[in-house]
Design an enzyme around this catalytic site. Structure first.
Site, PDB file in Angstrom:
ATOM      1  N   GLY A  42      -8.505  65.311  45.581  1.00 15.75           N
ATOM      2  CA  GLY A  42      -8.689  65.739  44.167  1.00 15.75           C
ATOM      3  C   GLY A  42     -10.112  65.507  43.762  1.00 15.75           C
ATOM      4  O   GLY A  42     -10.132  65.418  42.459  1.00 15.75           O
ATOM      5  N   ILE A  43     -11.056  65.168  44.653  1.00 19.41           N
ATOM      6  CA  ILE A  43     -12.182  64.856  43.706  1.00 19.41           C
ATOM      7  C   ILE A  43     -13.308  65.924  44.304  1.00 19.41           C
ATOM      8  O   ILE A  43     -13.333  66.330  45.210  1.00 19.41           O
ATOM      9  CB  ILE A  43     -12.902  63.356  44.318  1.00 19.41           C
ATOM     10  N   THR A  44     -13.994  66.127  43.272  1.00 17.38           N
ATOM     11  CA  THR A  44     -15.065  67.398  43.204  1.00 17.38           C
ATOM     12  C   THR A  44     -16.309  66.794  43.913  1.00 17.38           C
ATOM     13  O   THR A  44     -17.005  65.921  43.270  1.00 17.38           O
ATOM     14  CB  THR A  44     -15.387  67.789  41.691  1.00 17.38           C
ATOM     15  N   HIS A  85     -22.116  62.137  38.194  1.00 15.13           N
ATOM     16  CA  HIS A  85     -23.509  62.290  37.787  1.00 15.13           C
ATOM     17  C   HIS A  85     -24.336  62.621  39.006  1.00 15.13           C
ATOM     18  O   HIS A  85     -25.375  63.377  38.850  1.00 15.13           O
ATOM     19  CB  HIS A  85     -23.760  61.338  36.915  1.00 15.13           C
ATOM     20  N   LYS A 136      -6.191  65.901  28.045  1.00  9.07           N
ATOM     21  CA  LYS A 136      -4.889  65.171  28.230  1.00  9.07           C
ATOM     22  C   LYS A 136      -4.000  64.908  26.861  1.00  9.07           C
ATOM     23  O   LYS A 136      -3.343  63.936  26.640  1.00  9.07           O
ATOM     24  CB  LYS A 136      -5.038  63.868  28.930  1.00  9.07           C
ATOM     25  N   ASP A 138      -1.672  66.245  25.810  1.00  6.67           N
ATOM     26  CA  ASP A 138      -0.232  66.533  25.849  1.00  6.67           C
ATOM     27  C   ASP A 138       0.237  65.229  26.193  1.00  6.67           C
ATOM     28  O   ASP A 138       1.517  65.184  26.084  1.00  6.67           O
ATOM     29  CB  ASP A 138      -0.062  67.561  27.035  1.00  6.67           C
TER      30      ASP A 138
HETATM   31  P1  GTP Z   1     -13.342  64.523  39.478  1.00  3.46           P
HETATM   32  O1  GTP Z   1     -13.762  65.932  40.140  1.00  3.46           O
HETATM   33  O2  GTP Z   1     -12.564  63.919  40.744  1.00  3.46           O
HETATM   34  O3  GTP Z   1     -14.298  63.728  38.910  1.00  3.46           O
HETATM   35  O4  GTP Z   1     -12.130  64.735  38.539  1.00  3.46           O
HETATM   36  P2  GTP Z   1     -11.875  65.884  37.433  1.00  3.46           P
HETATM   37  O5  GTP Z   1     -12.460  65.162  36.206  1.00  3.46           O
HETATM   38  O6  GTP Z   1     -12.416  67.080  37.701  1.00  3.46           O
HETATM   39  O7  GTP Z   1     -10.224  65.868  37.250  1.00  3.46           O
HETATM   40  P3  GTP Z   1      -9.201  66.868  37.710  1.00  3.46           P
HETATM   41  O8  GTP Z   1      -9.456  68.077  37.078  1.00  3.46           O
HETATM   42  O9  GTP Z   1      -9.198  66.609  39.272  1.00  3.46           O
HETATM   43  O10 GTP Z   1      -7.756  66.207  37.370  1.00  3.46           O
HETATM   44  C1  GTP Z   1      -7.596  64.823  37.724  1.00  3.46           C
HETATM   45  C2  GTP Z   1      -6.051  64.419  37.470  1.00  3.46           C
HETATM   46  O11 GTP Z   1      -5.792  64.874  35.989  1.00  3.46           O
HETATM   47  C3  GTP Z   1      -5.110  65.895  38.119  1.00  3.46           C
HETATM   48  O12 GTP Z   1      -4.022  65.197  38.663  1.00  3.46           O
HETATM   49  C4  GTP Z   1      -4.660  66.557  36.992  1.00  3.46           C
HETATM   50  O13 GTP Z   1      -3.628  67.320  37.074  1.00  3.46           O
HETATM   51  C5  GTP Z   1      -4.688  65.941  35.744  1.00  3.46           C
HETATM   52  N1  GTP Z   1      -5.028  66.477  34.536  1.00  3.46           N
HETATM   53  C6  GTP Z   1      -6.239  67.089  34.218  1.00  3.46           C
HETATM   54  N2  GTP Z   1      -6.059  67.410  33.032  1.00  3.46           N
HETATM   55  C7  GTP Z   1      -4.853  67.033  32.476  1.00  3.46           C
HETATM   56  C8  GTP Z   1      -4.085  67.272  31.189  1.00  3.46           C
HETATM   57  O14 GTP Z   1      -4.727  67.855  30.337  1.00  3.46           O
HETATM   58  N3  GTP Z   1      -3.059  66.950  30.933  1.00  3.46           N
HETATM   59  C9  GTP Z   1      -2.284  65.918  31.928  1.00  3.46           C
HETATM   60  N4  GTP Z   1      -1.059  65.419  31.716  1.00  3.46           N
HETATM   61  N5  GTP Z   1      -2.958  65.962  33.287  1.00  3.46           N
HETATM   62  C10 GTP Z   1      -4.404  66.385  33.520  1.00  3.46           C
HETATM   63 MG    MG Z   2     -13.407  67.598  39.659  1.00  6.39          MG
HETATM   64 NA    NA Z   3     -10.180  64.490  40.212  1.00  7.19          NA
END
Ligand code: GTP
Ligand code: MG
Ligand code: NA
Length: 462
Positions: A42-44, A85, A136, A138
């Site tokens: 789950g990491i970009t 970054h 987040k 919600d």
């Molecule tokens: P990296 O790419 O690893 O830096 O992470 P990221 O910032 O892209 O986060 P990602 O989109 O992978 O989300 C991480 C987790 O948070 C996932 O399990 C998502 O489902 C959850 N998530 C993201 N946005 C929300 C939100 O608005 N609400 C909730 N409840 N969960 C969220």
């Molecule tokens: Mg990401």
């Molecule tokens: Na992530």
């Protein structure tokens, strides 16, 4: 197309922020694809780009267009997701001020984290304007989050006074106060009067879609405003870009997915690409455009040829002799007479990019130049010495070299492999020798595992 109206370049919007605060999810929500579910851990790890046409923004934000009186003339926005970054920095190195504007994503429940602050420092350094997406929403208890504009839904929350209070507290403590501490004025966008002095904070939920219309319209409006000041109205000169990925495509052979951050490219031009061993030149067969709103790296993309492409954009390039091209390399698309000057520019960029090596140390390998640099950066932070850094698979020669490094210093008998394959003869060689191999698709994990190994060795040698 009306010849009297100059075309505004499509602004580049970079999304930054701490791990897991929801950058990719937010983009997913906008694209309505599901990239996050396909990522390792789950990491970009790579940089993806998506084009969002202005028509989509206007459609999603239609209820807000009147309120903000936004007169949008940009063709759309090119959004770049970042893994944190590091990769962003290396893209910047090659692309100069690649992002015109940034979205800093902060989990409103968690607040500022180390990478949030690092991201702000990069933006400060590059003088890149930014907005904050407080994500987040919600998760605030009692908050009734629904798909649609934040400003209309906010009024609905009056029926949930406790949720409103929690929202205001979290917003202040986790987002606004830390921004103030770093010297920025900030407030919820609907309360901001002067956008040149105050940072717009847009509360959103990637999960429900709340606030996405607000985020899109604010970012498009600000990007257009800054772009008009920064660049004037038209795009000129040859295309400058960065290789994102090399892909085998049915009927086309090896193709390059690239981001063009500046200039114009024409079908029939020449492509000049940097490579650790020199510069590759080839003739462009086709410039292929991904369908709007699709993730560029999605294998299900359908492409259509273009006679000309204008920055900023993502493009798939079909050309012969691309075998030696490496992801992360700088590129130019030029006319025949411009090839030589483009080559000089590219050579300069590669020199700026090279990882400085130590007289002794370990071996690191990665799948792209960007990820190799990111890995080196993370290891350097922990004072790890690097003797050899290369893009590519782990081969027998690497293992033999690591074995010899280990003879003078056992701590140097390590190979760190990020997102790259270990060839069979290398595996056989590792079995026979005292070389430790670290393999992962997550940079932070590799650094941690290496540190643990060092600790174990130190214990054993006590
Ligand atoms: P990296 O790419 O690893 O830096 O992470 P990221 O910032 O892209 O986060 P990602 O989109 O992978 O989300 C991480 C987790 O948070 C996932 O399990 C998502 O489902 C959850 N998530 C993201 N946005 C929300 C939100 O608005 N609400 C909730 N409840 N969960 C969220
Ligand atoms: Mg990401
Ligand atoms: Na992530």
């Amino acid at each position: 197309y009306n010849g009297d109206i100059m075309a505004l370049r499509c602004p580049i919007v970079s999304v930054l922020g701490h791990v897991d605060h929801g950058k990719t999810s937010l983009l997913d929500r906008i694209r309505t694809t599901r990239v996050t579910t396909r990522e390792a851990g789950g990491i970009t790890q790579h940089i993806g780009a998506s084009e969002i046409p202005i028509g989509t923004i206007k459609k999603v934000s239609k209820d807000l267009l009147n309120i903000f009186k936004a007169d949008l003339s940009i063709p759309g926005i090119l959004v770049i997701d970042t893994p944190g970054h590091e990769a962003f920095t290396s893209l910047r190195k090659r692309g100069g001020a690649l992002a015109d504007i940034a979205i800093l994503v902060v989990d409103i429940n968690e607040g500022f984290k180390p990478q949030t602050i690092e991201a702000i420092n990069i933006l400060k350094q590059c003088k890149t304007p930014f907005v904050v997406a407080a994500n987040k929403l919600d998760k605030i208890s009692g908050w009734n989050s629904i798909n649609g504009p934040f400003i209309t839904n906010f009024n609905e929350q009056k029926q949930h006074p406790n949720a409103l209070t929690e929202f205001e507290i979290k917003l202040y403590e986790n987002v606004i106060a830390p921004l103030n501490e770093l010297g920025f004025e900030a407030d919820v966008f609907s309360r901001v009067k002067d956008t040149t002095k105050t940072i717009n904070v847009i509360p959103v939920s990637a999960m429900t879609g709340e606030g996405i219309p607000d985020l899109l319209i604010i970012i498009a409006g600000l990007a257009q405003k800054f772009l008009e000041q920064k660049l004037g109205l038209n795009v000129e000169g040859y295309a400058k870009g960065t290789v994102l990925e090399i892909k085998e495509e049915k009927g086309l052979g090896k193709t390059i997915d690239a981001i063009i951050y500046d200039g114009i490219a024409k079908a029939g031009d020449y492509i000049v690409i940097g490579n650790p061993d020199g510069v590759i030149t080839s003739k462009v067969k086709a410039l292929l455009k991904p369908k709007a709103l699709d993730e560029m790296m999605d294998p299900r993309d359908k492409f259509k040829p273009s006679k000309q492409i204008v920055a900023a954009t993502g493009v798939k390039i079909s050309a012969p002799d691309l075998d030696m091209v490496i992801a992360g390399s700088p590129l130019r698309i030029v006319s025949k007479s411009e090839i030589e000057s483009a080559k000089e520019e590219i050579v300069q960029e590669i020199e700026d990019f090279e990882i400085t090596l130590d007289d002794e140390g370990i071996i690191i390998k990665a799948d792209t130049m960007g990820s190799l640099e990111a890995l080196a950066t993370e290891l350097r932070k922990k004072n790890v010495k690097i003797k050899k850094a290369e893009v590519g698979e782990i081969n027998k020669k690497d293992v033999i070299e690591a074995t010899s490094y280990a003879m003078s210093n056992p701590y140097n008998g390590a190979i760190i492999a990020f997102n790259t394959k270990v060839l069979n003869d290398a595996k056989v060689e590792i079995e026979k020798n005292d070389v430790k191999l670290f393999e992962d698709k997550i940079i932070y994990k590799l650094v941690e595992d290496y540190e643990d190994w060092i600790k174990e060795m130190e214990e054993a040698l006590k």
